[in-house]
Write an enzyme that holds these catalytic residues in place. Structure first.
Site, PDB file in Angstrom:
ATOM      1  N   HIS A 195      -7.282  -6.089  -0.110  1.00  0.00           N
ATOM      2  CA  HIS A 195      -6.132  -5.196   0.025  1.00  0.00           C
ATOM      3  C   HIS A 195      -5.127  -5.717   1.041  1.00  0.00           C
ATOM      4  O   HIS A 195      -3.931  -5.463   0.916  1.00  0.00           O
ATOM      5  CB  HIS A 195      -6.623  -3.805   0.419  1.00  0.00           C
ATOM      6  CG  HIS A 195      -5.556  -2.762   0.420  1.00  0.00           C
ATOM      7  ND1 HIS A 195      -4.780  -2.485  -0.689  1.00  0.00           N
ATOM      8  CD2 HIS A 195      -5.123  -1.911   1.395  1.00  0.00           C
ATOM      9  CE1 HIS A 195      -3.916  -1.520  -0.403  1.00  0.00           C
ATOM     10  NE2 HIS A 195      -4.102  -1.157   0.850  1.00  0.00           N
ATOM     11  N   SER A 212       0.836  -1.197   0.000  1.00  0.00           N
ATOM     12  CA  SER A 212       0.000   0.000   0.000  1.00  0.00           C
ATOM     13  C   SER A 212       0.878   1.257   0.000  1.00  0.00           C
ATOM     14  O   SER A 212       1.714   1.418  -0.878  1.00  0.00           O
ATOM     15  CB  SER A 212      -0.970  -0.049   1.189  1.00  0.00           C
ATOM     16  OG  SER A 212      -2.032   0.847   1.031  1.00  0.00           O
TER      17      SER A 212
END
Length: 252
Positions: A231, A82
């Site tokens: 994610h 991320s």
């Protein structure tokens, strides 16, 4: 910058995402430390690292280059998730000679829309002087409709002192820099070293519309999708994620 090291061999630096700390990629680190010197960092404004005013990706790349120099190695393998993936990409673009291989987990080299307003509101409104234990803190996060897994992740940054609970992360600094964190600067260059992008099959962080931006900046990229993961692919499908990363950085 605060970091811990383990293992021996070529240097691998693990870079966590927004609101995280050096424990986020700990299981990957354990998987790699038999063959690599693993360096897990607290990104600036997170964990035990210094609080800073500027979190542009250019400045964060500078910090990473200084860390590689501090580790007395000519280059390092960077693995980031991320926001950590963006830091890794920025370092590879700005200091390509310092990055021998690059692994980017579920993020693209593009600007993103704001998606953390509720999280910031929940964290900022935490009544720290009144909190007696973590159950109270969790209940507060749930009252903001933060799911349990995300709440538990965020509360890892809550620490107890003699004066009561406080955040280890620099919450004010992260909010002030949030526009920089979701943005992406124009480096006007590309990284031609070995590069792997891993995305979660259920995540919307890396999509078909990002393909050209990735190829333009990282033309030698390889790509892997881990099905059934979102994610948080490194936690949701840890064994697969760790195996994919280890195979790439070992064999290319």
């Amino acid at each position: 910058m605060h970091y811990v090291t383990s293992g021996q061999g070529p240097v691998v630096i693990l870079i966590h995402g927004l609101f995280g700390d050096l424990d986020n990629l700990k299981t990957l680190g354990k998987e790699l430390e038999e063959n690599f010197t693993v360096v897990r960092i607290d990104v600036l404004n997170h964990g035990s690292s210094p609080h800073v005013a500027n979190m542009s990706y250019e400045s964060l790349a500078d910090s990473m280059a200084k860390l590689i120099e501090e580790l007395n190695c000519t280059d390092a393998i960077l693995i980031g998730h991320s926001m950590g993936g963006k830091i890794a990409m920025a370092t590879a673009l700005k200091y390509p000679q310092r990055v021998s291989k690059l692994v980017v987990a579920d993020i693209a080299p593009v600007a993103y829309q704001n998606r953390h307003d509720k999280v910031f509101a929940a964290l900022e409104s935490m009544p720290l002087p009144e909190i007696k234990d973590r159950r109270q803190a969790l209940a507060h996060m749930q009252s903001w409709d933060i799911d349990d897994a995300t709440a538990q992740f965020l509360l890892k940054s809550l620490t107890r002192t003699e004066q009561g609970f406080t955040w280890r992360m620099n919450l004010e600094g992260l909010k002030a820099n949030y526009a920089n964190i979701i943005d992406w600067p124009h480096f006007n260059r590309s990284y031609h070293g070995p590069c792997l992008f891993i995305r979660g099959g259920d995540s919307d962080y890396v999509t078909a519309e990002h393909r050209q931006a990735i190829l333009t900046q990282f033309p030698t990229v390889k790509a892997k999708t881990i099905e059934g993961a979102g994610h948080w692919l490194h936690a949701q499908k840890a064994s697969i994620f760790n195996r994919v990363v280890k195979d790439f950085i070992t064999n290319g």
